[in-house]
Design an enzyme around this catalytic site. Structure first.
Site, PDB file in Angstrom:
ATOM      1  CG  HIS A   7       1.857  -8.943   4.191  1.00  0.00           C
ATOM      2  ND1 HIS A   7       0.659  -9.604   4.251  1.00  0.00           N
ATOM      3  CD2 HIS A   7       1.656  -7.803   3.800  1.00  0.00           C
ATOM      4  CE1 HIS A   7      -0.171  -8.594   3.442  1.00  0.00           C
ATOM      5  NE2 HIS A   7       0.552  -7.720   3.369  1.00  0.00           N
ATOM      6  CG  ASN A  60      -5.831  -8.189  -5.683  1.00  0.00           C
ATOM      7  OD1 ASN A  60      -5.742  -7.418  -6.634  1.00  0.00           O
ATOM      8  ND2 ASN A  60      -6.407  -7.915  -4.813  1.00  0.00           N
ATOM      9  CB  SER A  63       3.831  -6.448  -0.368  1.00  0.00           C
ATOM     10  OG  SER A  63       3.296  -6.699   1.127  1.00  0.00           O
ATOM     11  CB  CYS A 110     -11.623  -2.478   0.491  1.00  0.00           C
ATOM     12  SG  CYS A 110     -10.152  -3.278   0.350  1.00  0.00           S
ATOM     13  CD  GLN A 140      -1.486 -11.104  -4.554  1.00  0.00           C
ATOM     14  OE1 GLN A 140      -0.904 -12.236  -4.482  1.00  0.00           O
ATOM     15  NE2 GLN A 140      -1.978 -10.518  -3.589  1.00  0.00           N
ATOM     16  CB  THR A 150      -1.008   0.145   1.082  1.00  0.00           C
ATOM     17  OG1 THR A 150      -1.851  -1.155   1.231  1.00  0.00           O
ATOM     18  CG2 THR A 150      -1.709   1.061   1.216  1.00  0.00           C
ATOM     19  CB  THR A 206      14.267   5.673  12.983  1.00  0.00           C
ATOM     20  OG1 THR A 206      14.549   6.981  13.446  1.00  0.00           O
ATOM     21  CG2 THR A 206      15.364   4.594  13.149  1.00  0.00           C
TER      22      THR A 206
HETATM   23  C1  LIG Z   1      -1.976  -6.499  -5.927  1.00  0.00           C
HETATM   24  C2  LIG Z   1      -1.777  -6.068  -4.669  1.00  0.00           C
HETATM   25  N1  LIG Z   1      -1.209  -4.651  -4.449  1.00  0.00           N
HETATM   26  C3  LIG Z   1      -0.960  -4.234  -3.077  1.00  0.00           C
HETATM   27  C4  LIG Z   1      -1.567  -4.729  -1.991  1.00  0.00           C
HETATM   28  C5  LIG Z   1      -1.069  -4.008  -0.570  1.00  0.00           C
HETATM   29  O1  LIG Z   1       0.028  -4.516   0.134  1.00  0.00           O
HETATM   30  P1  LIG Z   1       0.217  -4.549   1.497  1.00  0.00           P
HETATM   31  O2  LIG Z   1      -0.954  -5.163   2.178  1.00  0.00           O
HETATM   32  O3  LIG Z   1       1.709  -5.019   1.855  1.00  0.00           O
HETATM   33  O4  LIG Z   1       0.073  -3.153   1.787  1.00  0.00           O
HETATM   34  C6  LIG Z   1      -2.054  -6.040  -2.252  1.00  0.00           C
HETATM   35  C7  LIG Z   1      -2.475  -6.822  -0.776  1.00  0.00           C
HETATM   36  O5  LIG Z   1      -3.263  -7.458  -0.849  1.00  0.00           O
HETATM   37  C8  LIG Z   1      -2.181  -6.768  -3.348  1.00  0.00           C
HETATM   38  O6  LIG Z   1      -2.720  -8.022  -3.417  1.00  0.00           O
END
Ligand SMILES: Cc1ncc(COP(=O)(O)O)c(C=O)c1O
Length: 380
Positions: free
Chosen positions: A200, A149, A198, A323, A178, A70, A236
Site C-alpha cells: 500500500h 519513514n 509493503s 506510535c 519506504q 508490519t 490460503t
Molecule cells: C518504514 C516502515 N516500515 C514498516 C511499515 C509498516 O508497513 P504496513 O503498513 O504495510 O504494515 C511502515 C508503514 O508506515 C513503514 O513506513
C-alpha cells in the site's frame, strides 16, 4: 484535494484494482486444490512469484508473500530470533526504526533476548563504527531500515552488508518499505538476507506485501497450518492481492525510471521554500535522503493545528508516527537525531508521489506560509 501523505499510504492505481477484481472474480480457486480452477490459481501464483522475483532480481523461491510491512518485519525478526536462538540471543537495530521493528525487538527482550539500539547523527544516519563495535559472538541479527519513514534519511545499507560479510553467522534484515520504488537498492549487491516490502506504500492494496528470504535461510514460522509460502506463512494465499502487488511493483518501478528526477526537483523546490521561511526548521537531511519525504517543524505551533488548517485548504499532510514516540507529543526519530523538544514535538511530514505536480507544491508552499502567518497572529 492535494494529497501529500504518501508515506502513510498511497492511492491504489486503477490497473492494480483491475487486477484484483479480475483475479477475485475469475481465478478464485484455492491454489492448493487439485481441480482445474485450483491449478489455474496455482499457475497464476507461480507466475506472480516469478515476476516479483524478476523485479527484485532474486529467485522466485526467495519471495514470501505477506500482508505488508508490519508482518514482513515481524516475520523476519522474530523468525530469525526464535529459529537461531541456540546460537545467540543478541540483536542489533537502530533507534529510528519503524514501530513494527522496535516493538518486535522489545517483545523479544521480554523473552530474554538482548537488543542494542544504535544511535543516529543529526541527519538520522547510524555510525558504522558503532555498529561494528556492537557485533558480538552471540549476535544473530542486524535489522536496519533503508529509508526512514519520518525524515527520509537513507541508511548506508550496502556498507552495512559489506561489513556483515565479515560475520557470516549474523543475518541482515532491511525494512525497505519506504525505499522501494523511490530509492534504488540491490538486494544481492547489498548482501541482504531478509528484506521487507509493503504494497500500500506503492499504490498497491492494503494487506499486501512480501518478504525476501535468501535461499537456505531458516525462519521460525509464526503462523502454522497448511504449509503455504515455504511453510513460513500458512493460510490460503491472497491470490488477488498477490497479483495486484506485483502489478503495483512493476508500475512503481516504471514510474521511478521516468519520474525520479522530477520528484527530486519538486523536493528541492519545496526544501528551498521552507528554508527561506524563518519560522520553519527543516528536519530532512541535506544529503542521503529519499526524494519523496520532507520533514520540518514550525516551533511554537502545534503540528495538529497546522495539519487541520491546511486540511481546510484541501491539503493533506501528516505529523510523526503517533506510535513511535516515548512522550505523547515528541517524535522519537527527531529526538534520536538530537533535535530539541520544541522541534521534535512539532514535526510535520510532507510525502509526495510521482503524481505530485509542481503546481501542487507551489500551492502547498503558498498555503503553508498563509497558515503560519495566520496562526502566529492569533497567538500574539
Ligand atoms: C518504514 C516502515 N516500515 C514498516 C511499515 C509498516 O508497513 P504496513 O503498513 O504495510 O504494515 C511502515 C508503514 O508506515 C513503514 O513506513
Amino acid at each position: 484535494m492535494i494529497y501529500l501523505d504518501n508515506s502513510a499510504t498511497t492511492q491504489p492505481r486503477p490497473e492494480v484494482l483491475e487486477s484484483f477484481m479480475k483475479v477475485s472474480s475469475q481465478f478464485f480457486g484455492n491454489p492448493s486444490s487439485i481441480h482445474g480452477l485450483g491449478m489455474e490459481a496455482e499457475r497464476l501464483l507461480r507466475r506472480a512469484r516469478e515476476q516479483a522475483a524478476d523485479l527484485l532480481n532474486v529467485e522466485p523461491h526467495e519471495v514470501v508473500f505477506t500482508s505488508g510491512g508490519t508482518e514482513g518485519n515481524n516475520m523476519a525478526i522474530k523468525g530469525i530470533a526464535l529459529e537461531h536462538q541456540t546460537r545467540g540471543r543478541h540483536i542489533i537495530t537502530s533507534k529510528v526504526e519503524h514501530p513494527s521493528v522496535l516493538e518486535a525487538c522489545q517483545s523479544l527482550e521480554r523473552l530474554g533476548f538482548e537488543v542494542s539500539y544504535l544511535d543516529v547523527n543529526g541527519a538520522g544516519i547510524i555510525d558504522i563504527n558503532q555498529l561494528k563495535a556492537n557485533v558480538r559472538e552471540d549476535t544473530i541479527l542486524v535489522t536496519i531500515m533503508h529509508v526512514n519513514n519520518e525524515i527520509g534519511s537513507i541508511q548506508p545499507i550496502k556498507q552495512i552488508g559489506a561489513i556483515l560479510r565479515e560475520y557470516p553467522k549474523v543475518f541482515f534484515h532491511v525494512d525497505y518499505v519506504q525505499g522501494f520504488g523511490k530509492e534504488p537498492l540491490s538486494i544481492k549487491d547489498a548482501q541482504i538476507d531478509l528484506c521487507t516490502i509493503s504494497g500500500h506504500k506503492i499504490h498497491g492494496l492494503k494487506g499486501t506485501g512480501l518478504l525476501y528470504v535468501k535461499n537456505g535461510i531458516r525462519l521460525f514460522a509464526l503462523a502454522n497450518g497448511g504449509g503455504q509460502e515455504r511453510r513460513l506463512r500458512s493460510g490460503t494465499e491472497n491470490l488477488a492481492g498477490i497479483v495486484s502487488l506485483v502489478k503495483a511493483m512493476r508500475l512503481i518501478q516504471e514510474a521511478q525510471k521516468k519520474g525520479r528526477d522530477q520528484l527530486m526537483e519538486r523536493q528541492e523546490k519545496l526544501l528551498r521554500h521552507l528554508k527561506e521561511n524563518p519560522a520553519v526548521v527543516v528536519n530532512t537531511p541535506d544529503q542521503h535522503r529519499a526524494p519523496h519525504i520532507v520533514n520540518f517543524s514550525v516551533p511554537g505551533l502545534k503540528p495538529e493545528v497546522v495539519i487541520h488548517a491546511l486540511e481546510e485548504q484541501g491539503i493533506m499532510i501528516s505529523t510523526k508516527s503517533a506510535c513511535s514516540s516515548k512522550s505523547a507529543d515528541e517524535s522519537a526519530v527527531l529526538a534520536a537525531c538530537g533535535k530539541e523538544p520544541g522541534i521534535s514535538a512539532a514535526g510535520l511530514r510532507v510525502s509526495m508521489s510521482y503524481d505530485t505536480t509542481t503546481a501542487d507544491i507551489a500551492t502547498f508552499c503558498e498555503q503553508l506560509d498563509a497558515v503560519i502567518t495566520n496562526l502566529q497572529q492569533i497567538m500574539r
